[in-house]
Design an enzyme around this catalytic site. Structure first.
Site, PDB file in Angstrom:
ATOM      1  N   ASP A   9       0.833  -1.197   0.000  1.00  0.00           N
ATOM      2  CA  ASP A   9       0.000   0.000   0.000  1.00  0.00           C
ATOM      3  C   ASP A   9       0.870   1.251   0.000  1.00  0.00           C
ATOM      4  OD1 ASP A   9      -2.314  -1.491   0.052  1.00  0.00           O
ATOM      5  OD2 ASP A   9      -2.582  -1.340   2.227  1.00  0.00           O
ATOM      6  N   TRP A  10       0.311   2.324  -0.519  1.00  0.00           N
ATOM      7  CA  TRP A  10       0.996   3.616  -0.609  1.00  0.00           C
ATOM      8  C   TRP A  10       1.669   4.012   0.703  1.00  0.00           C
ATOM      9  CZ3 TRP A  10      -1.200   7.870   2.156  1.00  0.00           C
ATOM     10  CH2 TRP A  10      -0.594   9.109   1.912  1.00  0.00           C
TER      11      TRP A  10
END
Length: 217
Positions: free
Chosen positions: A65-66
């Site tokens: 995830d970012w």
């Protein structure tokens, strides 16, 4: 948390080259960096684009995830990409994450087995969905307790989107700094989730390879 940059690469921290082999690279992704480009023009800056500036042949195999930092393996040719992708699909890889939560878990170790599905009313969130969710399992172990947080090790058995975040939320222990699931994300400068350890079979020899990048928190 600056919501205007959420989901957009927004860090000056460089990616790290942790290991280089003929068939693969092991890299460290900083927090607040996309793994792959997004659809919009302002979401093109990402880990794989930056790595390809030095290693044009690099191919994404899996993602973080970012706002999650830590280890990723990238393939360097089509054969390695196929073999590594299959290893992830067949659960022949091993991943260990470190997270910080507000309070201890009881018991201090165990398995969380709860199905996860998209939260259609609050995208991009996910939720526990006993009726339509996909089977999801996470193994956890409390490492140490501090006055303001508890450090926990997490091993995902399955690989659902937001799995670790949703499973801990279901225990009443959302990860600190989580802008989607923690009620007070601004108390921490980042999501306190890091992919610390990654193991996989070598695409050339089949020998087990394992790498570690300690959590920065």
């Amino acid at each position: 948390m600056n919501t205007q940059t959420a989901g957009v690469t927004d860090t000056r921290e460089p990616w790290l080259l942790c290991a280089e082999a003929r068939d693969y690279l092991v890299v460290g992704k900083p927090c607040r960096m996309l793994s792959v480009p997004g659809k919009d023009a302002h979401k093109q800056d990402c880990l794989i684009v930056r790595v390809q500036q030095e290693f044009p042949e690099a191919r994404i195999v899996h993602r973080l995830d970012w706002d999650t930092s830590g280890l990723l393996v990238l393939a360097r040719n089509a054969r390695a990409h196929s073999l590594l992708s299959q290893a992830f699909q067949d659960r022949k890889t091993k991943k260990r994450y470190i997270a910080r939560i507000d309070a201890p878990l009881d018991p201090i170790e165990g398995d969380i087995d709860l199905p996860i599905g998209p939260d259609l009313e609050r995208r991009p969130r996910y939720r526990i969905d006993p009726e339509h969710g996909r089977p999801s399992q996470t193994r956890y172990q409390v490492l140490d307790n501090h006055p303001d947080f508890t450090r926990v090790a997490l091993e995902p058995i399955t690989g659902r989107s937001h799995q670790l975040r949703v499973h801990l939320l279901a225990q009443g222990r959302p990860i600190q700094g989580d802008s989607l699931y923690h009620p007070e994300p601004a108390r921490h400068e980042r999501l306190m989730l890091h992919a610390e350890r990654l193991g996989f079979p070598d695409p050339e020899t089949g020998a087990w390879r394992e790498f570690e990048l300690p959590a920065p928190f």
